[in-house]
Design a protein around this motif. Structure first.
Motif, PDB file in Angstrom:
ATOM      1  N   GLY A   1      54.972  59.124  67.408  1.00  0.00           N
ATOM      2  CA  GLY A   1      54.319  60.003  66.448  1.00  0.00           C
ATOM      3  C   GLY A   1      53.031  59.393  65.903  1.00  0.00           C
ATOM      4  N   LEU A   2      53.073  58.099  65.619  1.00  0.00           N
ATOM      5  CA  LEU A   2      51.890  57.437  65.081  1.00  0.00           C
ATOM      6  C   LEU A   2      50.756  57.408  66.099  1.00  0.00           C
ATOM      7  CD1 LEU A   2      53.483  54.477  63.088  1.00  0.00           C
ATOM      8  CD2 LEU A   2      52.409  56.550  62.175  1.00  0.00           C
ATOM      9  N   ILE A   3      51.120  57.224  67.381  1.00  0.00           N
ATOM     10  CA  ILE A   3      50.085  57.263  68.429  1.00  0.00           C
ATOM     11  C   ILE A   3      49.364  58.606  68.387  1.00  0.00           C
ATOM     12  CG2 ILE A   3      49.765  57.423  70.942  1.00  0.00           C
ATOM     13  CD1 ILE A   3      51.935  55.294  71.224  1.00  0.00           C
ATOM     14  N   HIS A   4      50.168  59.677  68.258  1.00  0.00           N
ATOM     15  CA  HIS A   4      49.617  61.023  68.169  1.00  0.00           C
ATOM     16  C   HIS A   4      48.696  61.140  66.943  1.00  0.00           C
ATOM     17  CE1 HIS A   4      49.253  65.190  68.830  1.00  0.00           C
ATOM     18  NE2 HIS A   4      50.031  65.580  67.836  1.00  0.00           N
ATOM     19  N   VAL A   5      49.163  60.587  65.816  1.00  0.00           N
ATOM     20  CA  VAL A   5      48.353  60.620  64.586  1.00  0.00           C
ATOM     21  C   VAL A   5      47.046  59.870  64.790  1.00  0.00           C
ATOM     22  CG1 VAL A   5      48.230  59.792  62.202  1.00  0.00           C
ATOM     23  CG2 VAL A   5      50.326  60.887  63.040  1.00  0.00           C
ATOM     24  N   MET A   6      47.155  58.682  65.384  1.00  0.00           N
ATOM     25  CA  MET A   6      45.981  57.819  65.516  1.00  0.00           C
ATOM     26  C   MET A   6      44.910  58.453  66.392  1.00  0.00           C
ATOM     27  SD  MET A   6      46.228  55.189  63.680  1.00  0.00           S
ATOM     28  CE  MET A   6      47.536  54.960  62.483  1.00  0.00           C
ATOM     29  N   GLU A   7      45.365  59.202  67.392  1.00  0.00           N
ATOM     30  CA  GLU A   7      44.399  59.849  68.276  1.00  0.00           C
ATOM     31  C   GLU A   7      43.622  60.951  67.565  1.00  0.00           C
ATOM     32  OE1 GLU A   7      46.140  59.307  72.718  1.00  0.00           O
ATOM     33  OE2 GLU A   7      47.016  60.896  71.509  1.00  0.00           O
ATOM     34  N   ASN A   8      44.196  61.425  66.436  1.00  0.00           N
ATOM     35  CA  ASN A   8      43.524  62.493  65.695  1.00  0.00           C
ATOM     36  C   ASN A   8      43.066  61.992  64.329  1.00  0.00           C
ATOM     37  OD1 ASN A   8      44.102  64.706  67.638  1.00  0.00           O
ATOM     38  ND2 ASN A   8      46.183  64.050  67.183  1.00  0.00           N
ATOM     39  N   LEU A   9      42.720  60.694  64.294  1.00  0.00           N
ATOM     40  CA  LEU A   9      42.400  60.054  63.033  1.00  0.00           C
ATOM     41  C   LEU A   9      41.155  60.639  62.371  1.00  0.00           C
ATOM     42  CD1 LEU A   9      43.812  57.786  61.554  1.00  0.00           C
ATOM     43  CD2 LEU A   9      42.217  56.176  62.562  1.00  0.00           C
TER      44      LEU A   9
ATOM     45  N   HIS B   1      41.973  43.202  69.106  1.00  0.00           N
ATOM     46  CA  HIS B   1      40.812  43.824  69.722  1.00  0.00           C
ATOM     47  C   HIS B   1      40.239  44.919  68.816  1.00  0.00           C
ATOM     48  CE1 HIS B   1      38.089  44.953  72.773  1.00  0.00           C
ATOM     49  NE2 HIS B   1      38.702  46.060  73.139  1.00  0.00           N
ATOM     50  N   VAL B   2      41.130  45.739  68.249  1.00  0.00           N
ATOM     51  CA  VAL B   2      40.699  46.810  67.347  1.00  0.00           C
ATOM     52  C   VAL B   2      40.011  46.226  66.116  1.00  0.00           C
ATOM     53  CG1 VAL B   2      41.528  48.604  65.770  1.00  0.00           C
ATOM     54  CG2 VAL B   2      42.458  48.441  68.101  1.00  0.00           C
ATOM     55  N   MET B   3      40.627  45.187  65.547  1.00  0.00           N
ATOM     56  CA  MET B   3      40.114  44.633  64.293  1.00  0.00           C
ATOM     57  C   MET B   3      38.718  44.036  64.472  1.00  0.00           C
ATOM     58  SD  MET B   3      42.100  45.187  61.829  1.00  0.00           S
ATOM     59  CE  MET B   3      43.538  46.253  61.946  1.00  0.00           C
ATOM     60  N   GLU B   4      38.499  43.476  65.654  1.00  0.00           N
ATOM     61  CA  GLU B   4      37.181  42.892  65.895  1.00  0.00           C
ATOM     62  C   GLU B   4      36.083  43.959  65.975  1.00  0.00           C
ATOM     63  OE1 GLU B   4      37.991  38.772  68.198  1.00  0.00           O
ATOM     64  OE2 GLU B   4      38.097  40.599  69.390  1.00  0.00           O
TER      65      GLU B   4
ATOM     66  N   ASP C   1      33.200  50.097  63.842  1.00  0.00           N
ATOM     67  CA  ASP C   1      32.994  51.411  64.463  1.00  0.00           C
ATOM     68  C   ASP C   1      34.256  52.247  64.259  1.00  0.00           C
ATOM     69  OD1 ASP C   1      32.592  53.609  65.959  1.00  0.00           O
ATOM     70  OD2 ASP C   1      32.129  52.562  67.834  1.00  0.00           O
ATOM     71  N   PRO C   2      34.353  52.949  63.104  1.00  0.00           N
ATOM     72  CA  PRO C   2      35.618  53.614  62.756  1.00  0.00           C
ATOM     73  C   PRO C   2      36.022  54.720  63.726  1.00  0.00           C
ATOM     74  CG  PRO C   2      33.987  53.760  60.966  1.00  0.00           C
ATOM     75  CD  PRO C   2      33.286  53.207  62.144  1.00  0.00           C
ATOM     76  N   THR C   3      35.077  55.250  64.475  1.00  0.00           N
ATOM     77  CA  THR C   3      35.464  56.343  65.373  1.00  0.00           C
ATOM     78  C   THR C   3      36.389  55.840  66.487  1.00  0.00           C
ATOM     79  OG1 THR C   3      33.560  55.973  66.800  1.00  0.00           O
ATOM     80  CG2 THR C   3      33.285  57.563  65.012  1.00  0.00           C
ATOM     81  N   LYS C   4      36.307  54.553  66.757  1.00  0.00           N
ATOM     82  CA  LYS C   4      37.165  54.007  67.818  1.00  0.00           C
ATOM     83  C   LYS C   4      38.489  53.459  67.273  1.00  0.00           C
ATOM     84  CE  LYS C   4      33.655  52.733  71.218  1.00  0.00           C
ATOM     85  NZ  LYS C   4      32.865  51.597  71.742  1.00  0.00           N
ATOM     86  N   LEU C   5      38.590  53.424  65.937  1.00  0.00           N
ATOM     87  CA  LEU C   5      39.742  52.780  65.322  1.00  0.00           C
ATOM     88  C   LEU C   5      41.065  53.399  65.771  1.00  0.00           C
ATOM     89  CD1 LEU C   5      40.649  50.683  63.229  1.00  0.00           C
ATOM     90  CD2 LEU C   5      40.521  52.469  61.501  1.00  0.00           C
ATOM     91  N   GLY C   6      41.158  54.745  65.555  1.00  0.00           N
ATOM     92  CA  GLY C   6      42.412  55.424  65.867  1.00  0.00           C
ATOM     93  C   GLY C   6      42.824  55.246  67.311  1.00  0.00           C
ATOM     94  N   GLY C   7      41.889  55.497  68.224  1.00  0.00           N
ATOM     95  CA  GLY C   7      42.211  55.372  69.639  1.00  0.00           C
ATOM     96  C   GLY C   7      42.663  53.967  69.986  1.00  0.00           C
ATOM     97  N   GLY C   8      42.010  52.977  69.392  1.00  0.00           N
ATOM     98  CA  GLY C   8      42.379  51.589  69.673  1.00  0.00           C
ATOM     99  C   GLY C   8      43.784  51.276  69.211  1.00  0.00           C
ATOM    100  N   ILE C   9      44.100  51.724  68.001  1.00  0.00           N
ATOM    101  CA  ILE C   9      45.459  51.477  67.489  1.00  0.00           C
ATOM    102  C   ILE C   9      46.475  52.190  68.371  1.00  0.00           C
ATOM    103  CG2 ILE C   9      47.009  51.855  65.548  1.00  0.00           C
ATOM    104  CD1 ILE C   9      44.675  51.446  63.661  1.00  0.00           C
ATOM    105  N   ALA C  10      46.164  53.425  68.745  1.00  0.00           N
ATOM    106  CA  ALA C  10      47.077  54.184  69.605  1.00  0.00           C
ATOM    107  C   ALA C  10      47.360  53.425  70.894  1.00  0.00           C
ATOM    108  CB  ALA C  10      46.475  55.559  69.919  1.00  0.00           C
ATOM    109  N   THR C  11      46.276  52.909  71.492  1.00  0.00           N
ATOM    110  CA  THR C  11      46.436  52.137  72.717  1.00  0.00           C
ATOM    111  C   THR C  11      47.330  50.921  72.485  1.00  0.00           C
ATOM    112  OG1 THR C  11      44.234  52.830  73.384  1.00  0.00           O
ATOM    113  CG2 THR C  11      45.174  50.936  74.532  1.00  0.00           C
TER     114      THR C  11
END
Lengths: 259, 259, 259, 259, 259
Positions: free
Chosen positions: C164-172, D167-170, D174-184
């Motif tokens: 669920g969090l992955i889904h959330v993060m992709e739509n951050l 990797h995300v924290m570094e 660039d906040p637009t990449k934050l969510g995707g990075g965490i999701a990954t």
């Protein structure tokens, strides 16, 4: 002085603080009296509830032996028992009586006294084995006190952190205090996890191991003394005790002569 | 009154609240009826499901003994048994009959009754050992009830926290309520982790230990009474029981005379 | 109906939902079909992979006994066995044959049949003990199925939350959906932790305990019947079985007469 | 085909993906080759270090038996052994020799061969029991390989997640990449927790259980064959083996005739 | 060279770094001397406190055997013992004396020496079994040192991360440093979790397994030599040792001739 205990504590805490300093952290920021009060107060309290007073005191007094060197000379002990077996075989068990006074080890003296007094072998075995087991069980409770401290400390540390975070969250509207508040809360975790892993659990493991080695030593004495009572050939006894001392087997020729 | 139980609870909770107060937290902010309802309701419910009613009640009634001092005088008990062994050796086991009335300990009386009645030694051993084991097993279930509470409380506390966080997350758009909501949610964790580590698990450990000591006491009685039945020399019996009482060995001279 | 099982489940879930409602949460927000699908689908699937079909079915059918009251009257059973011992001593073991028909308990009947048939005591003991052990082992697998469910549910719950969090993060980038998305993800944790701690693990504990009590009952029967075969004095047998029933010892006078 | 293994895996993974899809998640977002590389590479590597090559290979080859149906017909086996006991009692053990050829089960043939050859009963028991234990121990190592994989996978998954978060924290600026990075990063957790709980640990449990059932079957054969050697009454043997097969007792009349 | 140890370590670490690189992470960002100082300093320190110096050194020296191939040829060993049994049966045990010199295995030589010397069978059994157990116990402590390292490393890693986070939180007002600070803190977790799961725990498991296999080998020798002393038929001995070597049973004809 038990070198690994002292060097381990100094090394672990020293290197962690050094690493912290190298990263630019202030040692002062992890020194907090209130966090210590919460973590150690809670941990000691929980451990006190867990044990009867006698056991708790035993834990405290036993700690000393984690810091003192305990020389166990199984090879020398084994040699002495083999010598006594020779005396007993040549001159009878009563000839051992005169030697009892020179023994410093109270358990060896007590065990040989049974032989000299001609107590029945089964009674001797039962009594000595029960004594060895009972002494171990009584002392190992002291090690369990430290194990218990090591179990409670991290959870009480988390408790302290959560309490700190609650305080932070209630003042969330002042963001300038946020970081400092969280940092303070985390110190409780550091105290709990650190004291458990660098002190309490290692103490418990070392105390248990030392008690185990002392127990093995007494089992060696018990086996040796019972063999003397049986009138065993000293060379066969030497071979038998070698299992406990962990020495290498002598060359085959020596063994042959002994038989 | 069991001093470590009472002092431990007061000390642990007191120091944690003191630490919390010193950091500027309000005790009021960790007093929440709904969190208590969730954590203790869920914990007690899960524990009830886990045990038959009889065991659950046993757990509740056994708790009293964690708070009361239990004096176990093994040295005095051992002395009394040795004295009885002397009587039995001098005047026969029937001479013990008159002494049964003065005994306050029901297990010792029951055990000696077997000897006086001339019941076969194997039947005596089997019956007494089965009784000691069965009593221990029956009571230790009560300690396991508290262990179970200590296992469920933190997870139910986390459950409460997650439920609270869900509530917070649904109202994320009003940031002024965010901190307070998270703080409230964390209180459930405090209750769960705190009650488990400061109360439930320590209770379980202390109850188990006390039951273990009582079992040891009964094993000492069993061994002693069986030795009386065998007609053992009272001084050898004294030596044998010393394993259980943990006393230091007397000087070698005394031992010699006894043999 | 097993009162602690039913009251425990209703109490635990009821109080948690009540607490949640009092804090202003909507029960609706923790009702999510997809989270249930993930958590229970994954948990049941993992448990199916873990066990052969027969064991899995045994787990499902055994659950009924966690909800039904099991009256075990050890005192009455013990009394009956003592009475049979009296009959056997007075009139011989064959006199028991007529009584077999009135017995409702199949295990007691089977055990006494061995005595009546004059089967060798060692064969009787081996066969009955093997049967008791085998029945316990076979059933306890059913309790382990629930234990397994209780082990998988929280981790699958976390799996669901992370998904669920992955889904959330992709739509951050759409912060208005952030809170709701996280709340939804957390529901999987609630289902996993809740079902494990309020249902599955308590079920496993209660089933094991009930199987253990039933095993004890059959051990009592085995010991009793073997004592009858030995032709033991019924009063000594009564004393012996008292270890299993946990009754208080009768006053010393009664004991004396029995011997 | 082992139905619970196959249905369990398909059901668990299918329902989790279905749930994920219903919540609007893309299956694609949890398909990541690099996360798979990290989690499975690390897990397999750690498991290889943990075991000698022979054990690791045993784990891989043993897996097949988690997917194949193993029919164990204890009732039929028991019947056959009872029949052999009848032959041996009527015509002597040598009469069994002609029957050995028709046996498909190598262990039963080997065990009966001992009887036919007139090997001493103690040697037969020691050899067969040692063979059963040794075979179980040798195979159970294969199950432990999967247990080990199930232990390493979640921690390596967390390792992968932390590496991803670093990797995300570094690139936090660039906040637009934050969510995707965490999701990954979280996908590594999904792989680790998922593979451990839906595959590796269930495999280990099922393999252990199947090996345990096979061991029980061989113990039944051992007991049966040793009873044949003793020349036991076939009906008593039938009763004795019933403990292993878990069948209900026949009505009392049948039992009586058998004695 | 132990192929699984070397390939496992290289594979695990290599694939994890490869995965990390593929995701665009710099290997440099997880190379931090201070994190290494904290994690490994703390872990080694805690392990030193846990063990007496002798045990700690044993752990270090034992590690070599995790990297070296240990060929254990149970089939060849069994064959040799069976051959010796043949010699002993044909020409008496003294005929084995000339063969002792050609034996490379010190334990086999030592065991056979007992037979040649005509030492009593019980003394032989007790001495050899005690020696096998004592050697195993003494060495397994070395494996426990690595297990201990594997237990401390992740918690010390978390300690390091929390210390890093405290540092980050105190500088929360400078958001540009936030990400980098957290990344740095997380590296301690990577070191702790990684070293425990990819190195320390796998080392402990492999060492234990190898010590277990060596123990089994010595038990095979003990059983074989005691059988030689009993004057057992070599073909029955071959059958008996087959339990240890795990070989398939030979066809029935061979077995028959052997009897």
């Amino acid at each position: 002085m038990d070198i690994t205990t002292v060097a381990g504590i100094i090394g672990a805490i020293g290197l962690i603080l050094l690493g912290q300093a190298l990263e630019g952290g202030h040692v002062g920021s992890i020194l907090q009296a209130t966090a210590a009060l919460i973590v150690f107060g809670g941990t000691i309290g929980a451990t006190m509830v867990s044990f009867p007073r006698k056991d708790f005191v035993k834990g405290l007094t036993l700690l000393k032996s984690a810091f003192t060197e305990t020389k166990i000379d199984l090879a020398g002990l084994s040699k002495q028992i083999v010598e006594f077996a020779g005396v007993a075989r040549r001159d009878g068990v009563l000839a051992l009586e005169g030697r009892l006074g020179e023994l410093k080890d109270p358990f060896l003296r007590r065990a040989l006294q049974f032989v000299v007094d001609g107590v029945d072998a089964n009674v001797t075995r039962d009594t000595l084995e029960a004594a060895v087991d009972a002494e171990y069980e009584e002392n190992v409770v002291g090690a369990k006190v430290w194990e218990s401290m090591g179990g409670f400390a991290p959870t009480v540390g988390i408790l302290g952190a959560v309490l700190g975070l609650i305080h932070v969250m209630e003042n969330l509207n002042d963001p300038t205090k946020l970081g400092g508040g969280i940092a303070t809360a985390f110190v409780a975790t550091v105290y709990g996890v650190g004291s458990a892993n660098l002190l309490f659990l290692p103490f418990a493991t070392k105390l248990k191991r030392k008690l185990g080695l002392e127990k093995e030593r007494k089992i060696l004495i018990t086996e040796g003394v019972l063999s003397i009572q049986e009138g065993i050939n000293p060379r066969v006894l030497e071979e038998r005790l070698r299992a406990y001392t962990g020495e290498e087997a002598p060359p085959a020729e020596t063994q042959k002569k002994a038989a």
